[in-house]
Design a protein around this motif. Sequence first.
Motif, PDB file in Angstrom:
ATOM      1  N   HIS A 111       8.439   1.321   9.766  1.00 17.94           N
ATOM      2  CA  HIS A 111       8.137   0.709  11.060  1.00 17.94           C
ATOM      3  C   HIS A 111       6.829  -0.077  10.974  1.00 17.94           C
ATOM      4  O   HIS A 111       5.918   0.315  10.246  1.00 17.94           O
ATOM      5  CB  HIS A 111       8.015   1.801  12.136  1.00 17.94           C
ATOM      6  CG  HIS A 111       7.886   1.266  13.518  1.00 17.94           C
ATOM      7  ND1 HIS A 111       8.948   0.777  14.239  1.00 17.94           N
ATOM      8  CD2 HIS A 111       6.809   1.127  14.313  1.00 17.94           C
ATOM      9  CE1 HIS A 111       8.522   0.371  15.425  1.00 17.94           C
ATOM     10  NE2 HIS A 111       7.227   0.573  15.494  1.00 17.94           N
ATOM     11  N   VAL A 112       6.763  -1.169  11.704  1.00 17.23           N
ATOM     12  CA  VAL A 112       5.518  -1.926  11.875  1.00 17.23           C
ATOM     13  C   VAL A 112       5.310  -2.178  13.362  1.00 17.23           C
ATOM     14  O   VAL A 112       6.276  -2.279  14.123  1.00 17.23           O
ATOM     15  CB  VAL A 112       5.538  -3.273  11.101  1.00 17.23           C
ATOM     16  CG1 VAL A 112       5.469  -3.059   9.616  1.00 17.23           C
ATOM     17  CG2 VAL A 112       6.749  -4.109  11.454  1.00 17.23           C
TER      18      VAL A 112
ATOM     19  N   GLY B 257       4.270   9.268   4.121  1.00 19.97           N
ATOM     20  CA  GLY B 257       3.370  10.014   4.987  1.00 19.97           C
ATOM     21  C   GLY B 257       2.109   9.267   5.350  1.00 19.97           C
ATOM     22  O   GLY B 257       1.180   9.853   5.901  1.00 19.97           O
ATOM     23  N   LYS B 258       2.061   7.961   5.078  1.00 23.03           N
ATOM     24  CA  LYS B 258       0.874   7.163   5.383  1.00 23.03           C
ATOM     25  C   LYS B 258       1.121   6.253   6.580  1.00 23.03           C
ATOM     26  O   LYS B 258       2.220   5.729   6.757  1.00 23.03           O
ATOM     27  CB  LYS B 258       0.500   6.265   4.198  1.00 23.03           C
ATOM     28  CG  LYS B 258      -0.039   6.986   3.013  1.00 23.03           C
ATOM     29  CD  LYS B 258      -0.684   5.998   2.057  1.00 23.03           C
ATOM     30  CE  LYS B 258       0.187   5.714   0.878  1.00 23.03           C
ATOM     31  NZ  LYS B 258      -0.436   4.833  -0.101  1.00 23.03           N
ATOM     32  N   VAL B 259       0.069   6.077   7.376  1.00 20.28           N
ATOM     33  CA  VAL B 259      -0.007   5.011   8.361  1.00 20.28           C
ATOM     34  C   VAL B 259      -1.085   4.080   7.848  1.00 20.28           C
ATOM     35  O   VAL B 259      -2.194   4.516   7.523  1.00 20.28           O
ATOM     36  CB  VAL B 259      -0.362   5.539   9.765  1.00 20.28           C
ATOM     37  CG1 VAL B 259      -0.583   4.388  10.731  1.00 20.28           C
ATOM     38  CG2 VAL B 259       0.733   6.468  10.275  1.00 20.28           C
ATOM     39  N   VAL B 260      -0.756   2.793   7.742  1.00 22.03           N
ATOM     40  CA  VAL B 260      -1.694   1.821   7.183  1.00 22.03           C
ATOM     41  C   VAL B 260      -1.982   0.777   8.252  1.00 22.03           C
ATOM     42  O   VAL B 260      -1.067   0.244   8.887  1.00 22.03           O
ATOM     43  CB  VAL B 260      -1.121   1.164   5.910  1.00 22.03           C
ATOM     44  CG1 VAL B 260      -2.136   0.219   5.302  1.00 22.03           C
ATOM     45  CG2 VAL B 260      -0.703   2.220   4.892  1.00 22.03           C
ATOM     46  N   ILE B 261      -3.267   0.493   8.456  1.00 27.12           N
ATOM     47  CA  ILE B 261      -3.710  -0.501   9.431  1.00 27.12           C
ATOM     48  C   ILE B 261      -4.169  -1.733   8.659  1.00 27.12           C
ATOM     49  O   ILE B 261      -5.076  -1.657   7.823  1.00 27.12           O
ATOM     50  CB  ILE B 261      -4.872   0.027  10.307  1.00 27.12           C
ATOM     51  CG1 ILE B 261      -4.567   1.420  10.863  1.00 27.12           C
ATOM     52  CG2 ILE B 261      -5.214  -0.979  11.397  1.00 27.12           C
ATOM     53  CD1 ILE B 261      -3.415   1.496  11.805  1.00 27.12           C
ATOM     54  N   TRP B 262      -3.549  -2.869   8.947  1.00 29.27           N
ATOM     55  CA  TRP B 262      -3.835  -4.134   8.264  1.00 29.27           C
ATOM     56  C   TRP B 262      -4.509  -5.111   9.222  1.00 29.27           C
ATOM     57  O   TRP B 262      -4.310  -5.039  10.434  1.00 29.27           O
ATOM     58  CB  TRP B 262      -2.531  -4.776   7.794  1.00 29.27           C
ATOM     59  CG  TRP B 262      -1.601  -3.884   7.054  1.00 29.27           C
ATOM     60  CD1 TRP B 262      -0.562  -3.157   7.579  1.00 29.27           C
ATOM     61  CD2 TRP B 262      -1.607  -3.602   5.665  1.00 29.27           C
ATOM     62  NE1 TRP B 262       0.079  -2.457   6.586  1.00 29.27           N
ATOM     63  CE2 TRP B 262      -0.545  -2.716   5.392  1.00 29.27           C
ATOM     64  CE3 TRP B 262      -2.406  -4.026   4.595  1.00 29.27           C
ATOM     65  CZ2 TRP B 262      -0.250  -2.248   4.129  1.00 29.27           C
ATOM     66  CZ3 TRP B 262      -2.118  -3.554   3.323  1.00 29.27           C
ATOM     67  CH2 TRP B 262      -1.063  -2.677   3.103  1.00 29.27           C
ATOM     68  N   THR B 263      -5.270  -6.056   8.670  1.00 24.62           N
ATOM     69  CA  THR B 263      -5.826  -7.171   9.447  1.00 24.62           C
ATOM     70  C   THR B 263      -5.285  -8.472   8.850  1.00 24.62           C
ATOM     71  O   THR B 263      -5.947  -9.117   8.039  1.00 24.62           O
ATOM     72  CB  THR B 263      -7.365  -7.162   9.441  1.00 24.62           C
ATOM     73  OG1 THR B 263      -7.819  -7.061   8.087  1.00 24.62           O
ATOM     74  CG2 THR B 263      -7.917  -6.019  10.251  1.00 24.62           C
TER      75      THR B 263
ATOM     76  N   SER C 177       1.556  -0.008   9.888  1.00 28.93           N
ATOM     77  CA  SER C 177       2.836   0.280   9.243  1.00 28.93           C
ATOM     78  C   SER C 177       2.880   1.760   8.917  1.00 28.93           C
ATOM     79  O   SER C 177       1.853   2.380   8.636  1.00 28.93           O
ATOM     80  CB  SER C 177       3.018  -0.562   7.976  1.00 28.93           C
ATOM     81  OG  SER C 177       2.008  -0.291   7.027  1.00 28.93           O
ATOM     82  N   CYS C 178       4.070   2.333   8.974  1.00 33.24           N
ATOM     83  CA  CYS C 178       4.238   3.731   8.588  1.00 33.24           C
ATOM     84  C   CYS C 178       5.419   3.829   7.640  1.00 33.24           C
ATOM     85  O   CYS C 178       6.377   3.067   7.741  1.00 33.24           O
ATOM     86  CB  CYS C 178       4.409   4.634   9.795  1.00 33.24           C
ATOM     87  SG  CYS C 178       5.870   4.286  10.778  1.00 33.24           S
ATOM     88  N   GLY C 179       5.281   4.756   6.701  1.00 29.85           N
ATOM     89  CA  GLY C 179       6.315   4.858   5.686  1.00 29.85           C
ATOM     90  C   GLY C 179       6.697   6.291   5.383  1.00 29.85           C
ATOM     91  O   GLY C 179       6.090   7.250   5.866  1.00 29.85           O
ATOM     92  N   MET C 180       7.695   6.417   4.532  1.00 30.99           N
ATOM     93  CA  MET C 180       8.199   7.723   4.111  1.00 30.99           C
ATOM     94  C   MET C 180       7.207   8.448   3.203  1.00 30.99           C
ATOM     95  O   MET C 180       7.413   9.606   2.880  1.00 30.99           O
ATOM     96  CB  MET C 180       9.537   7.547   3.386  1.00 30.99           C
ATOM     97  CG  MET C 180      10.642   6.993   4.262  1.00 30.99           C
ATOM     98  SD  MET C 180      11.050   8.055   5.654  1.00 30.99           S
ATOM     99  CE  MET C 180      11.839   9.408   4.795  1.00 30.99           C
TER     100      MET C 180
ATOM    101  N   GLU D  84       0.839  -1.205   0.000  1.00 33.73           N
ATOM    102  CA  GLU D  84       0.000   0.000   0.000  1.00 33.73           C
ATOM    103  C   GLU D  84       0.869   1.247   0.000  1.00 33.73           C
ATOM    104  O   GLU D  84       0.455   2.290  -0.462  1.00 33.73           O
ATOM    105  CB  GLU D  84      -0.944  -0.003   1.208  1.00 33.73           C
ATOM    106  CG  GLU D  84      -1.842   1.196   1.309  1.00 33.73           C
ATOM    107  CD  GLU D  84      -2.878   1.291   0.184  1.00 33.73           C
ATOM    108  OE1 GLU D  84      -3.217   2.418  -0.223  1.00 33.73           O
ATOM    109  OE2 GLU D  84      -3.336   0.230  -0.284  1.00 33.73           O
ATOM    110  N   HIS D  85       2.065   1.115   0.538  1.00 34.09           N
ATOM    111  CA  HIS D  85       2.969   2.262   0.625  1.00 34.09           C
ATOM    112  C   HIS D  85       3.612   2.553  -0.727  1.00 34.09           C
ATOM    113  O   HIS D  85       3.835   1.647  -1.534  1.00 34.09           O
ATOM    114  CB  HIS D  85       4.052   2.002   1.673  1.00 34.09           C
ATOM    115  CG  HIS D  85       3.525   2.004   3.075  1.00 34.09           C
ATOM    116  ND1 HIS D  85       3.266   3.163   3.761  1.00 34.09           N
ATOM    117  CD2 HIS D  85       3.201   0.988   3.904  1.00 34.09           C
ATOM    118  CE1 HIS D  85       2.809   2.858   4.967  1.00 34.09           C
ATOM    119  NE2 HIS D  85       2.765   1.547   5.076  1.00 34.09           N
TER     120      HIS D  85
END
Length: 90
Positions: free
Chosen positions: A50-51, A67-73, A62-65, A43-44
């Motif tokens: 970081h996770v 600028g997104k924070v993504v929440i996974w299941t 997860s967060c990436g360069m 998704e990034h």
Amino acid sequence: FLATCSDDFTVLVLRLGAQLSYVPLGELEANKENWNVHRMFREHMKDVMHVEWSPDGNRLASCGMDGKVVIWTPNDPVDTRPIVLRGHNG
């Protein structure tokens, strides 16, 4: 499960496979663990830095360069759509 992140924009969730034979401490052969890819998430659009698992272990952030924070299941085979939070800086 073990979660990893990378500069290839992916998040991997690994599952511990069958244990290989135990080797006593001091032997020449090392003990080995067998990790297999359980899920791969994309998704990034830039490096994932970081996770972090939720306290109950059901969600992974997860967060990436980018600028997104993504929440996974990762353990839900039906709901594979992540929650994406945009606009984070720094």
